[in-house]
Design an enzyme around this catalytic site. Structure first.
Site, PDB file in Angstrom:
ATOM      1  N   HIS A  29      -9.646  -1.386  12.440  1.00  0.00           N
ATOM      2  CA  HIS A  29     -10.442  -1.882  11.308  1.00  0.00           C
ATOM      3  C   HIS A  29      -9.788  -1.497   9.980  1.00  0.00           C
ATOM      4  CE1 HIS A  29     -14.450  -2.799   9.364  1.00  0.00           C
ATOM      5  NE2 HIS A  29     -13.855  -2.095   8.419  1.00  0.00           N
ATOM      6  N   GLU A  30      -9.499  -0.208   9.810  1.00  0.00           N
ATOM      7  CA  GLU A  30      -8.945   0.246   8.535  1.00  0.00           C
ATOM      8  C   GLU A  30      -7.499  -0.200   8.356  1.00  0.00           C
ATOM      9  OE1 GLU A  30     -10.902   1.305   6.375  1.00  0.00           O
ATOM     10  OE2 GLU A  30     -12.595   1.591   7.725  1.00  0.00           O
ATOM     11  N   HIS A  33      -7.557  -3.702   6.913  1.00  0.00           N
ATOM     12  CA  HIS A  33      -7.767  -3.684   5.457  1.00  0.00           C
ATOM     13  C   HIS A  33      -6.466  -3.334   4.726  1.00  0.00           C
ATOM     14  CE1 HIS A  33     -12.014  -4.309   5.487  1.00  0.00           C
ATOM     15  NE2 HIS A  33     -12.339  -3.129   5.984  1.00  0.00           N
TER      16      HIS A  33
END
Length: 224
Positions: A29-30, A33
């Protein structure tokens, strides 16, 4: 150990599967980003060492612990300087959206693996213990990632849904949102730490997640 069992959201004997699933979910997820922001021209996350698949760069201690205690949490926010994007609003939406979408992707991978493993006879010669372990891991991989996908779309700071809304609304509305962001953060913390509020606001999310999982499981004949 009964007291510890009562304090945690997950059965203690399933913690290893939860930990592996969460590390994958938070890290991807990170990373999504950070990598997308870097590709769009913002080096902030890259300079902070966040364009990496090393979990240590992304995991937040408190956010991870809360997953085990209350069923949800967070990782370290990725620093993003939207002013470095060629098209700040459009690229800001993409950078915010790829995080939840990465969790949806991981859930899809888990579903594909479950179908391949349990519908093609790959595990037919494995012991019952191995089959149970693989099934439990894939179930958590799917459930947690779908839950994180939905949770992160809630339009409250610091979640991705809030950032997406910020880039979709007119500038004057965004400025008002920026002025009142502390109240959104306060509401988010109230939901996290006050059980009755958490139950009222997150029960529909948990029910939706369970419904999606039950539908997927029923369609593919998985887990149940």
């Amino acid at each position: 150990m009964d007291w510890l069992e009562r304090l945690t959201w997950f059965p203690l004997n399933e913690f290893p599967f939860v930990v592996i699933s969460l590390v994958l979910a938070f890290t991807i997820h990170e990373f999504a980003h950070a990598y997308s922001a870097y590709k769009f021209g913002d080096n902030t996350a890259y300079d902070a060492g966040r364009v990496t698949l090393n979990p240590a760069a992304h995991l937040d201690v408190i956010g991870t612990i809360l997953i085990f205690l209350v069923g949800f949490g967070w990782a370290k926010p990725v620093p993003v300087n939207r002013g470095r994007f060629k098209h700040p609003r459009l690229m800001g939406i993409v950078v915010s959206a790829v995080g939840p979408l990465s969790n949806l992707f991981l859930a899809a991978v888990g579903i594909l693996l479950a179908v391949l493993v349990f519908q093609t006879g790959w595990m037919i010669n494995a012991s019952i213990g191995v089959q149970s372990a693989v099934e439990t891991f894939l179930e958590y991989l799917i459930v947690l990632n779908i839950g994180l996908f939905l949770f992160n779309l809630i339009p409250l700071p610091p979640l991705d849904g809030y950032r997406i809304i910020q880039d979709l609304v007119p500038l004057r509305v965004r400025l008002r949102m920026d002025e009142n962001v502390q109240w959104g953060m306060f509401l988010f913390l109230l939901i996290v730490f006050i059980p009755p509020l958490r139950a009222v606001t997150l029960t529909p999310l948990f029910n939706l997640t369970e419904g999606i999982i039950a539908g997927i499981a029923g369609f593919y004949g998985l887990f149940y």
